[in-house]
Write a protein that holds these residues in place. Structure first.
Motif, mmCIF file in Angstrom:
data_model
loop_
_atom_site.group_PDB
_atom_site.id
_atom_site.type_symbol
_atom_site.label_atom_id
_atom_site.label_comp_id
_atom_site.label_asym_id
_atom_site.label_seq_id
_atom_site.Cartn_x
_atom_site.Cartn_y
_atom_site.Cartn_z
ATOM 1 N N ARG A 86 0.837 -1.212 0.000
ATOM 2 C CA ARG A 86 0.000 0.000 0.000
ATOM 3 C C ARG A 86 0.871 1.261 0.000
ATOM 4 N NH1 ARG A 86 -5.480 -0.159 -1.016
ATOM 5 N NH2 ARG A 86 -5.831 1.522 0.473
ATOM 6 N N HIS A 116 -3.891 -1.274 -8.153
ATOM 7 C CA HIS A 116 -4.617 -1.697 -6.951
ATOM 8 C C HIS A 116 -3.699 -2.537 -6.083
ATOM 9 C CE1 HIS A 116 -7.428 -3.868 -4.357
ATOM 10 N NE2 HIS A 116 -6.753 -4.940 -4.690
ATOM 11 N N ASP A 119 -5.819 -4.150 0.816
ATOM 12 C CA ASP A 119 -5.669 -3.237 1.960
ATOM 13 C C ASP A 119 -5.611 -3.922 3.321
ATOM 14 O OD1 ASP A 119 -8.321 -3.933 2.334
ATOM 15 O OD2 ASP A 119 -9.113 -1.953 1.821
#
Ligand code: GTP
Ligand code: MG
Length: 153
Positions: A86, A116, A119
């Motif tokens: 991330r 992408h 998460d």
């Protein structure tokens, strides 16, 4: 060690940033355990982003992911790869993304933010299972190639 699902979105492919994006993860020391290029079906894209189905941009997001320009779906493995992935990717809105991140270096629009990354552990597990069959995931050691097979006759 853990695994994260990372996907280069159609804008990353059309802008020919695939190699540069993959290098960020390789150079950090993460191990590529699965990769494929495909145009996802609407059903796959909808399921992937199902958490966002109530959001006003959901329809446009699914349309963008399924536009016909392929995505590059990957699984990366290594220490803290979900959180670090991330950070490598950067904030959702490129305006907030650190300039050293992928989004911060290459994108200016939240609707075209190139990549992408899962998460959390639960979403990573869901996404890896959604995009890849178990046999598509490789197990190997980095930094060495397998020994050559010796002829016996
Ligand atoms: P992903 O890694 O793609 O899941 O992005 P994210 O986790 O940083 O953000 P989130 O899951 O909240 O949103 C998924 C994607 O929807 C984002 O990457 C954007 O492409 C898009 N998106 C999120 N918020 C907005 C928004 O306010 N407007 C538009 N147009 N797109 C948005
Ligand atoms: Mg997300």
């Amino acid at each position: 060690t853990e695994r994260s699902f990372v996907m280069i979105k159609p804008d990353g492919v059309s802008r020919q940033l695939v190699g540069k994006i993959i290098s960020r993860f390789e150079e950090r020391g993460y191990k590529l355990v699965a990769i494929k290029s495909l145009t996802p079906s609407p059903a796959l894209a909808k399921e992937h982003y199902s958490d966002l189905s109530a959001r006003p941009f959901y329809g446009g997001l699914v349309k963008y992911i399924t536009s016909g320009t392929p995505v590059v779906a990957m699984v990366w493995e290594g220490k803290d790869v979900i959180k670090q992935g991330r950070r490598i990717v950067g904030a959702t809105n490129p305006l907030d993304a650190h300039p050293g991140s992928i989004r911060g270096q290459y994108s200016v629009s939240v609707g075209r933010n190139l990549i992408h990354a899962s998460d959390a552990f639960d979403s990573a597990t869901k996404e890896i299972g959604l995009w890849f069959a178990p046999e598509e995931l490789s197990e190997y050691e980095v930094g060495q190639i397998s020994k050559p097979v010796m002829r016996t006759e």
